[in-house]
Design an enzyme around this catalytic site. Structure first.
Site: not given
Ligand code: F6R
Length: 605
Positions: A475, A479, A600, A27, A100-101, A2, A482, A74, A498
């Site tokens: 990683e 990508k 975000k 976000r 927010n929260g 949010c 997501e 959100w 395994h």
């Molecule tokens: C993946 C991504 C998330 C963040 C995770 C932690 O591309 O962006 O997996 O890495 O939510 O977020 P931060 O780095 O803001 O603590």
């Protein structure tokens, strides 16, 4: 997650308010709305959908007034519906709030308020705040007092902005464990859940701390703690400008940020050496050190764990911050290094709070200046990657990896596990990395685009790596999941036989993250894994450095990287993983910068 914005100014603010929530779109959200004081009444317009869609449907900018609040939601409590979208309003329409929260005691508060006759329109926890305000105001006739009393009733986390018909030119806002900052302008004052809410209008900001509230009007602001005591705070200048945060000619922030990685690496290499050395000494001095983050930053931690083991002889444990409390043994002589782009991630903040409570020292590698994590830890290492707007982390992650590697090199030298000569050689290679990456971006993007398009119909990928290439595979798979919504599973090559090998046939597609041949321990192992896949008719795409020793065709498809030193090689594979995911998502016409269901900065548990 949010976003909150609020503006109180001299002119009609509806267009600026809309612009500010557009700047918070990155976000992640599912609905949005604004509330404006128009001719003494609170007018609210809101709905589900993106900001521009909602504006078209509801006419957000048709409202006129000089005081207003806005929100991108959100969903956490209550479904994605128009009624649950913020702002929320009290029964008489005298108070409107955005939040927010999570208010953890909202259920009890709601039952009590309902018994007293309050009528609720939504399923949200937020709405209780509007009704509490109404309740307390009716007994005192004092808005600030009602605000303070309401805050004192709330358990949980909040960033709140509120407007009321009783104070036409004021916004009341408060914070507890969810970020909230003020923007101090010439023609208006602002409140936002982050800088982007007002970055187009002012760079002067005041950061609120937990259990503080502020009353802002067009010419001034007053900050108090929750008991009502005045608090004096300094104004800080934000270094980023609005233009930097815009796309700069790229079709998506994700691509722009992938291309900004050479600069992000240079910035990471330039982080103050004194701090890097200090952290390396802290690792030496403590009995145990944890690396923690979640999602991408957990994979960054895992990569760190491999580097520490191989170059310093110290085993640091990487723990996903959402499981930190369940796994980590925190006591005296424990150091926790947290990694977070936003500096606001609930799980990572929570892990740090636990660590601090149990006597650990804390360090964070963090991108956002003034964020909760940056302010909470004993030593914040500001990575200086610049704003990362795309929900998917790319440049921030590579920069965190470089900073961890810098600490590794210092520690390795302190412990005499690597010679000074070797350290200098590796640092020289790292300084070359931005140019090598730039060349790959320039020369390989078109080719990767074509390959990604060719295989975009594939529904399942297995990403295999060994050693340091395992977190790179994880990683890269994240990508793909997501941004392209394609299932990709990262796995160590040795793990395959395994269990997962049972899946392999001509329908399962594999990417092999192949190290250069100089990685004598890793290279034959991953090639062995690839051969196992091939023997079962599996398709294999190789990301490799052109080391061919077999005369038969090992890869069905390949992307060949230039020969580089083994220290920088994993970073090149990471770039391929990012581009492959990005171009697959392009082929599938995904919502690149704001993928579905993602936020975000994930500020809830
Ligand atoms: C993946 C991504 C998330 C963040 C995770 C932690 O591309 O962006 O997996 O890495 O939510 O977020 P931060 O780095 O803001 O603590």
């Amino acid at each position: 997650m949010c976003g909150i914005s609020g503006i109180v100014g001299f002119e009609n603010i509806s267009k600026s308010l809309l612009n500010s929530i557009r700047n918070l779109e990155y976000r992640g959200y599912d609905s949005c709305g604004i509330a404006i004081l128009e001719k003494g009444y609170i007018k609210i317009k809101k709905n589900i959908g993106y900001v521009d869609e909602v504006n078209e449907k509801e006419g957000l900018t048709n409202l006129t007034g000089r005081t207003g609040i806005a929100h991108t939601r959100w969903a956490t409590h209550g479904g994605v519906t128009k009624k649950n979208a913020h702002p929320h309003i009290s029964c008489k329409g005298d108070f409107a709030v955005v939040h927010n929260g999570i208010i953890s005691n909202y259920h009890t508060l709601k039952e009590g308020l309902k018994k007293e006759g309050h009528k609720f329109l939504s399923e949200t926890d937020t709405e209780v705040i509007a009704h509490l305000l109404e309740k307390y105001y009716s007994s005192t006739g004092d808005v600030e007092d009602a605000f303070r009393r309401s805050l004192n009733m709330l358990d949980g986390t909040y960033a709140i902005a509120m407007i009321t018909i009783y104070e036409h030119e004021k916004i009341f806002c408060a914070k507890n464990e969810s970020p909230l900052i003020l923007g101090i302008g010439n023609d208006a004052n602002y409140v936002g859940s982050d800088f982007n809410a007002f970055i187009d209008y002012t760079k002067n900001t005041v950061v609120l701390d937990d259990k503080e509230y502020a009353v802002i009007s067009k010419e001034k602001y007053i900050i108090k703690d929750i008991r009502g005591e005045r608090v004096n705070k300094e104004i800080t200048m934000i270094g980023w400008d609005a233009e930097m945060a815009k796309k700069g000619g790229y079709p998506h922030y994700m691509l722009k940020e992938i291309y900004e990685q050479p600069q992000a690496i240079t910035n990471a290499m330039n982080v103050d050496r004194k701090i890097i050395k200090e952290v390396a000494s802290m690792i030496m001095d403590n009995k145990r050190t944890y690396l923690t983050g979640v999602g991408t930053t957990y994979y960054v931690s895992l990569l760190g764990e491999y580097y520490f083991s191989s170059l310093t002889g110290s085993h640091l444990t990487a723990v996903s911050s959402d499981e930190f409390r369940n796994l980590a043994e925190v006591a005296d002589k424990t150091l926790v290094i947290a990694i977070s782009q936003s500096g606001e991630t609930y799980d990572t903040l929570n892990a740090l709070k636990y660590a601090r409570k149990n006597g650990a020292k804390t360090v964070a590698i963090v991108n956002v200046i003034g964020s909760s994590i940056a302010r909470m830890v004993d030593i914040p290492i500001m990575q200086g990657s610049g704003p990362e707007i795309c929900v998917i982390s790319t440049k921030a992650a590579i920069s965190q990896m470089i900073i961890l590697l810098s600490i590794v090199l210092e520690l390795g030298a302190m412990k005499k596990k690597i010679t000074v000569k070797e350290k200098i050689r590796i640092e020289k290679e790292l300084r070359r990395l931005p140019t090598v990456i730039q060349d790959i971006l320039n020369e390989k993007s078109g080719f990767i685009h074509n390959i990604a398009h060719k295989y975009s119909r594939i529904k399942n990928w297995l990403y295999l790596g060994r050693g340091i290439y395992y977190p790179i595979a994880l990683e890269s798979a994240l990508k793909m999941k997501e941004v392209a919504y394609i299932h990709a599973e990262g796995m160590p090559g040795g793990f395959l036989k395994h269990g997962t090998i049972a899946l392999i046939d001509e329908n399962l597609y594999t990417v092999g993250f192949i190290p250069p041949k100089e990685e004598r321990d890793l290279y034959p192992l991953i090639i062995g894994g690839i051969e196992e896949v091939k023997a079962r008719n599996g398709f294999v795409m190789g990301f490799h450095f052109g080391d061919k020793e077999k005369d038969y065709k090992l890869f069905d498809e390949e992307i060949i990287l230039p020969k580089v030193d083994k220290v920088i090689a994993p970073f090149l594979q990471l770039i391929l993983g990012q581009l492959f995911a990005y171009f697959t998502a392009i082929s599938l016409k995904r919502n690149i910068d704001k993928p579905r269901s993602l936020a975000k900065s994930v500020t809830v548990a």
